[in-house]
Scaffold this motif. Structure first.
Motif, short mmCIF file in Angstrom:
data_model
loop_
_atom_site.label_atom_id
_atom_site.label_comp_id
_atom_site.label_asym_id
_atom_site.label_seq_id
_atom_site.Cartn_x
_atom_site.Cartn_y
_atom_site.Cartn_z
N PRO B 131 0.84 -1.21 0.00
CA PRO B 131 0.00 0.00 0.00
C PRO B 131 0.87 1.26 0.00
N ARG B 132 0.41 2.26 -0.74
CA ARG B 132 1.09 3.56 -0.74
C ARG B 132 0.51 4.42 0.38
N ASP B 133 1.14 5.59 0.56
CA ASP B 133 0.68 6.49 1.62
C ASP B 133 -0.77 6.93 1.39
N ASP B 134 -1.16 7.03 0.11
CA ASP B 134 -2.51 7.52 -0.16
C ASP B 134 -3.56 6.40 -0.10
N GLY B 135 -3.12 5.20 0.28
CA GLY B 135 -4.07 4.10 0.42
C GLY B 135 -4.18 3.23 -0.82
N SER B 136 -3.72 3.73 -1.96
CA SER B 136 -3.75 2.90 -3.17
C SER B 136 -2.61 1.88 -3.10
N PRO B 197 6.51 -3.61 5.21
CA PRO B 197 5.87 -4.50 6.19
C PRO B 197 4.49 -5.02 5.77
N LEU B 198 3.84 -4.33 4.85
CA LEU B 198 2.51 -4.79 4.43
C LEU B 198 2.53 -5.42 3.03
N THR B 199 3.70 -5.90 2.65
CA THR B 199 3.82 -6.50 1.32
C THR B 199 2.87 -7.69 1.16
N ALA B 200 2.18 -7.70 0.04
CA ALA B 200 1.34 -8.85 -0.31
C ALA B 200 1.99 -9.56 -1.49
N ILE B 201 1.99 -10.87 -1.43
CA ILE B 201 2.59 -11.69 -2.49
C ILE B 201 1.47 -12.30 -3.31
N SER B 202 1.56 -12.12 -4.61
CA SER B 202 0.56 -12.69 -5.50
C SER B 202 1.23 -13.68 -6.45
N LEU B 386 -8.59 -18.75 -1.88
CA LEU B 386 -7.75 -18.46 -3.06
C LEU B 386 -7.21 -17.03 -3.05
N ALA B 387 -7.66 -16.21 -2.11
CA ALA B 387 -7.29 -14.79 -2.13
C ALA B 387 -5.80 -14.59 -1.89
N ASP B 388 -5.22 -13.62 -2.60
CA ASP B 388 -3.82 -13.28 -2.37
C ASP B 388 -3.69 -11.98 -1.57
N GLY B 389 -4.80 -11.28 -1.36
CA GLY B 389 -4.79 -10.07 -0.56
C GLY B 389 -4.12 -8.89 -1.24
N ARG B 390 -3.86 -9.02 -2.52
CA ARG B 390 -3.16 -7.94 -3.23
C ARG B 390 -4.06 -7.36 -4.32
N PRO B 391 -4.57 -6.17 -4.11
CA PRO B 391 -5.34 -5.53 -5.17
C PRO B 391 -4.48 -5.31 -6.42
N ASP B 392 -5.09 -5.41 -7.58
CA ASP B 392 -4.35 -5.27 -8.83
C ASP B 392 -5.22 -4.45 -9.78
N GLN B 393 -4.82 -3.20 -9.99
CA GLN B 393 -5.69 -2.26 -10.69
C GLN B 393 -7.03 -2.26 -9.95
N GLN B 394 -8.12 -2.63 -10.63
CA GLN B 394 -9.41 -2.61 -9.93
C GLN B 394 -9.82 -3.97 -9.37
N ALA B 395 -8.96 -4.95 -9.54
CA ALA B 395 -9.26 -6.27 -8.97
C ALA B 395 -8.92 -6.27 -7.49
#
Lengths: 190, 465
Positions: B131-136, B197-202, B386-395
């Motif tokens: 996640p970036r500082d702006d939440g995206s 620290p909040l890295t998500a692995i897809s 099955l979730a990877d917890g990592r948003p990808d564009q709008q997914a």
């Protein structure tokens, strides 16, 4: 995997270049990257002792044929040859290799051989190359293939069922070296 | 008149056969588009079964055939580090997962994950996000968009991947036990410092490339017509498009990749060249190195761009003109029964059998075709397992694009072991179905309730694809 050297890392990656074997009618499967340190000659599933013994003998130099009707060197079974290949762009293939690869920076060539008795034989190579065995202009289906980045001198093997009385063409392409060791010998089942 | 017993029996059997044949035909007719042989329409491959997955579409000109062959050569040949005399293919890395396309898209089929501890993933790419500082969400700031366990000489690879697997066990309604393996991914031996620290692995496994040209040719409005993001029809199935922000800020519909995060075949190809092989193109001129990776930034490069436009065009063209294999076993009663079960379980709501393509200039075999890929090319929530917890564009972190099923039955022709789903965690089609959740939970529940003959029939149907 725990890669310990950068060269090892690259060599490991090179294992995936599509040069590790051929198993028509289905095409060769690319083995996953492995640690060269664990890819010793002992890690071959096949009994490769006889192949390694031949590849450790002094090599007889031969120059492969570049195609286009040129005479081909005749290889004998159970001998180690240091085969000089040609820049692939200068080779006129008898039949197009079963795997199409760029000629850019690659080496290729043709050799002829026959076998004294019918049975299963192994093409053993000291460095990477795509292997096709031809008879009458057709590819033969490989029975098995394997490769080990960390095994010297046996980098790659491909097994075929061959018949006595027939003349075969060994066609190498996509090779990384302009000279590589080649040995043809009967397969010894473990 | 009394018929001799054997003759009567023979006539009876024949009568039954006559009666059964129309019934079977009727069943096939009702199942219609679930049982079409030529999945790719005019772009279905014919001829030598041994080369069925490498076949090109019909009607190519000599010039197009040459371009396809050049593209295939690029697909098969490894890139090598610079400097090299092989100037068309130098520039590998400095960081990479694989040296060529083929080693991931195994014999044009699906990739395979590591199956032992001494293997690093090649065809299984671990994409990273934070996640970036702006939440995206964006790329992981130190390691970039994906984890590269390999590097050229003189540059540190990013580290190693460890996959832990734990069993998940269950029982079908008929008492048969099943077991799945849940993978967990760890990044170790990190050479460039700590991860966010909040890295998500897809994790994403290389997908088959057959039929890509056809999917690229499906008009956006056809895909969007099936979207139901708010489930207005109340069937429990949403279907969301993944809108991609393209260069210049324009929104484009994503259709390739496990989360539909690439809008077209060229974008998919250049993304893989960039992130997985470290090859720059005119679409992606920056090296895949972050500011923390100084040796990577200073490493040898193979020109700007590293793959020439003409070679990139050939590489994309090769993938575009790969034909789709025909279906097999469509006369098998078990396959027909499996098709009925596929429908009964509601699988075709997402795995939409039929789509149509628009015009592809210069390629009539791809144009205006009825195709049967069994996908809607939309995103669906597949549940927490099955979730990877990592948003990808709008997914979202639990949404995945419905993967096409065509060619599924050919996977076993290419490899002794076949692995399914986005990270290859499923070792069989049965396991793949059991992993379904979220919007597909009801379909999975039906599968669990079926008896063995029904489950086998469904798998048989999938193997006919």
């Amino acid at each position: 995997m725990r890669c310990t050297t950068y060269l090892g890392v690259f060599l490991t990656a090179a294992a995936s270049v599509g040069l590790l074997g051929l198993a028509p009618p289905i095409e060769a499967q690319e083995p996953p990257h492995r640690d060269p340190a664990t890819e010793t000659c002992d890690s071959y599933e096949q009994d490769v002792s006889a192949d390694i013994a031949v590849l450790q003998q002094d090599a007889r130099a031969v120059t492969s044929g570049a195609g286009g009707g040129a005479e081909l060197p005749e290889l004998e079974v159970a001998r180690h040859y240091a085969a000089a290949l040609h820049p692939q762009g200068e080779v006129h293939f008898t039949v197009e290799p079963s795997r199409v690869m760029l000629a850019d920076g690659a080496f290729a060539g043709h050799m002829r051989f026959s076998v004294p008795v019918s049975g299963r034989y192994r093409i053993a190579l000291t460095s990477e190359s795509w292997v096709d065995v031809l008879h009458g202009g057709d590819y033969l289906d490989a029975e098995a293939f394997a490769g080990r980045v960390g095994c010297k001198p046996l980098r790659k093997l491909v097994d075929y069922k061959l018949e006595t009385g027939k003349s075969y063409v060994l066609m190498l392409s996509g090779g990384s070296d302009n000279v590589l060791g080649v040995a043809i010998g009967p397969v010894h089942e473990r | 008149m009394r018929l001799p017993r054997m003759r009567a029996l023979a006539l009876g059997v024949a009568a039954l056969a006559v009666a059964a044949a129309p019934a079977q035909d009727e069943g096939r007719r009702e199942l219609g588009e679930l049982l079409v042989r030529d999945s790719g329409g005019a772009a279905t491959s014919t001829g030598d079964e041994r080369r069925v997955l490498a076949a090109r579409i019909h009607g190519l000109t000599d010039e197009q055939r040459t371009a396809g062959r050049q593209g295939e050569a690029f697909f098969n040949t490894s890139f090598i580090p610079s400097p090299s005399e092989a100037i068309r293919r130098d520039g590998l890395g400095p960081l990479f997962n694989s040296a060529n396309c083929r080693s991931c898209h195994n014999s044009l089929g699906r990739g395979r994950p590591p199956t032992s501890d001494d293997q690093q993933p090649v065809a299984l790419v671990l994409q990273l996000g934070a996640p970036r500082d702006d939440g995206s969400w964006g790329d992981e700031p130190v390691y970039g968009p994906n984890f590269n366990p390999f590097a050229i000489s003189g540059v540190e690879p990013e580290g190693a991947v460890v996959i832990d697997r734990s069993p998940i066990r269950g029982v079908y309604l008929d008492g048969t036990a099943w077991e799945l393996q849940k993978p967990t991914y760890r990044l170790t031996e990190l050479r460039y410092g700590e991860l966010h620290p909040l890295t998500a692995i897809s994790p994403r496994l290389a997908q088959p490339i057959i039929g890509m040209g056809l999917l690229d040719a499906v008009p956006e409005h056809i895909i969007l017509a099936r979207a139901d993001p708010d489930d207005m029809d109340g069937d429990g199935i949403s279907g969301r498009p993944n809108w991609i922000v393209a260069p210049g800020g324009r929104l484009r519909l994503g259709r390739f990749g496990w989360k539909a995060n690439q809008p077209d075949l060229r974008a998919q190809t250049t993304a893989a060249l960039f992130a997985e092989m470290g090859i720059t193109s005119s679409d992606r001129r920056q090296q895949n190195c972050t500011a923390a990776q100084s040796a990577c930034l200073a490493g040898p490069h193979g020109g700007d761009p590293e793959i020439a436009d003409a070679d990139l065009a050939d590489l994309v063209f090769f993938q575009r003109v790969l034909a789709v294999p025909p279906r097999r076993g469509l006369d098998d009663p078990e396959v027909i029964r499996g098709a009925a079960l596929f429908r009964e379980a509601g699988c075709e709501t997402c795995h939409v059998p039929r789509l149509v393509t628009g015009e592809v200039p210069g390629l009539p075999a791809l144009s205006f075709q009825e195709i049967y890929p069994f996908t809607d090319l939309l995103l669906h929530d597949m549940g927490p397992a099955l979730a990877d917890g990592r948003p990808d564009q709008q997914a979202s972190g639990s949404e995945w694009r419905t993967p096409p099923l065509w060619g599924l039955g050919r996977a076993g022709d290419l490899a002794r072991e076949v692995f399914y789903l986005h990270d290859g965690r499923a070792r069989s089609l049965e396991e793949a179905i059991l992993w379904h959740g979220g919007e597909a939970a009801a379909a999975r529940a039906q599968f669990v309730d079926w008896d063995k003959a029904q489950r086998t029939a469904l798998v048989k149907f999938l193997e006919s694809l």
